[in-house]
Design a protein around this motif. Structure first.
Motif, short mmCIF file in Angstrom:
data_model
loop_
_atom_site.label_atom_id
_atom_site.label_comp_id
_atom_site.label_asym_id
_atom_site.label_seq_id
_atom_site.Cartn_x
_atom_site.Cartn_y
_atom_site.Cartn_z
N ALA A 37 0.83 -1.21 0.00
CA ALA A 37 0.00 0.00 0.00
C ALA A 37 0.87 1.26 0.00
N GLU A 38 1.91 1.28 0.81
CA GLU A 38 2.80 2.44 0.84
C GLU A 38 3.54 2.60 -0.48
N GLY A 39 3.95 1.49 -1.09
CA GLY A 39 4.63 1.55 -2.38
C GLY A 39 3.73 2.11 -3.48
N ILE A 40 2.46 1.70 -3.47
CA ILE A 40 1.51 2.21 -4.45
C ILE A 40 1.28 3.70 -4.24
N MET A 41 1.11 4.11 -2.98
CA MET A 41 0.91 5.54 -2.70
C MET A 41 2.14 6.35 -3.07
N LEU A 42 3.33 5.81 -2.82
CA LEU A 42 4.56 6.49 -3.19
C LEU A 42 4.62 6.67 -4.70
N HIS A 43 4.26 5.64 -5.43
CA HIS A 43 4.28 5.71 -6.89
C HIS A 43 3.27 6.75 -7.41
N LEU A 44 2.10 6.81 -6.79
CA LEU A 44 1.06 7.72 -7.26
C LEU A 44 1.37 9.19 -7.01
N LYS A 45 2.01 9.50 -5.89
CA LYS A 45 2.23 10.91 -5.58
C LYS A 45 3.67 11.37 -5.80
N TYR A 46 4.54 10.49 -6.26
CA TYR A 46 5.95 10.81 -6.42
C TYR A 46 6.18 11.98 -7.37
N HIS A 47 5.55 11.95 -8.52
CA HIS A 47 5.80 12.99 -9.53
C HIS A 47 5.17 14.34 -9.17
N LEU A 48 4.31 14.39 -8.17
CA LEU A 48 3.66 15.64 -7.77
C LEU A 48 4.47 16.43 -6.74
N LEU A 49 5.52 15.84 -6.20
CA LEU A 49 6.29 16.45 -5.13
C LEU A 49 7.58 17.09 -5.64
N PRO A 50 8.10 18.09 -4.92
CA PRO A 50 9.42 18.63 -5.27
C PRO A 50 10.51 17.58 -5.03
N TRP A 51 11.67 17.80 -5.62
CA TRP A 51 12.72 16.78 -5.58
C TRP A 51 13.18 16.46 -4.18
N HIS A 52 13.26 17.44 -3.26
CA HIS A 52 13.74 17.15 -1.92
C HIS A 52 12.72 16.33 -1.13
N TYR A 53 11.43 16.52 -1.37
CA TYR A 53 10.42 15.67 -0.73
C TYR A 53 10.43 14.27 -1.34
N GLN A 54 10.71 14.17 -2.61
CA GLN A 54 10.83 12.86 -3.24
C GLN A 54 11.95 12.05 -2.58
N PHE A 55 13.09 12.71 -2.40
CA PHE A 55 14.23 12.05 -1.77
C PHE A 55 13.89 11.63 -0.34
N LEU A 56 13.29 12.55 0.43
CA LEU A 56 12.94 12.24 1.82
C LEU A 56 11.91 11.12 1.91
N LEU A 57 10.94 11.11 1.03
CA LEU A 57 9.90 10.10 1.05
C LEU A 57 10.45 8.71 0.73
N VAL A 58 11.29 8.63 -0.29
CA VAL A 58 11.88 7.33 -0.65
C VAL A 58 12.83 6.85 0.45
N THR A 59 13.61 7.77 1.01
CA THR A 59 14.53 7.41 2.09
C THR A 59 13.78 6.91 3.32
N ALA A 60 12.73 7.62 3.70
CA ALA A 60 11.93 7.21 4.86
C ALA A 60 11.26 5.87 4.62
N PHE A 61 10.74 5.65 3.42
CA PHE A 61 10.10 4.37 3.10
C PHE A 61 11.10 3.23 3.19
N LEU A 62 12.29 3.42 2.65
CA LEU A 62 13.30 2.36 2.70
C LEU A 62 13.76 2.08 4.13
N ILE A 63 14.00 3.12 4.90
CA ILE A 63 14.45 2.94 6.28
C ILE A 63 13.38 2.25 7.11
N LEU A 64 12.14 2.69 6.98
CA LEU A 64 11.05 2.07 7.74
C LEU A 64 10.83 0.61 7.33
#
Length: 70
Positions: free
Chosen positions: A24-51
């Motif tokens: 579910a988190e992966g699908i949500m990440l994929h859906l909203k990834y292109h709508l975010l600025p680059w620094h939020y994209q990096f933070l979101l992917v990093t947080a998802f991987l760490i968690l």
């Protein structure tokens, strides 16, 4: 050797719920990834991987420690 039954039950069910959460988190990440600025994209992917890595290792250690009573 003591094992905790409530902890065993939570670990058992969490092993089955974790892949659903991860999907579910992966699908949500994929859906909203292109709508975010680059620094939020990096933070979101990093947080998802760490968690995901932390939760996976926590479940593995809990399974070894409590469910197998080692």
């Amino acid at each position: 050797v003591l094992s905790s039954l409530p902890l065993q039950m939570m670990l058992y069910f969490n092993v089955y719920y974790f892949p659903v959460w991860c999907l579910a988190e992966g699908i949500m990440l994929h859906l909203k990834y292109h709508l975010l600025p680059w620094h939020y994209q990096f933070l979101l992917v990093t947080a998802f991987l760490i968690l995901s890595l932390a939760e996976g290792s926590r479940l593995y250690m809990g399974y070894l420690g409590n469910l197998q009573e080692k």
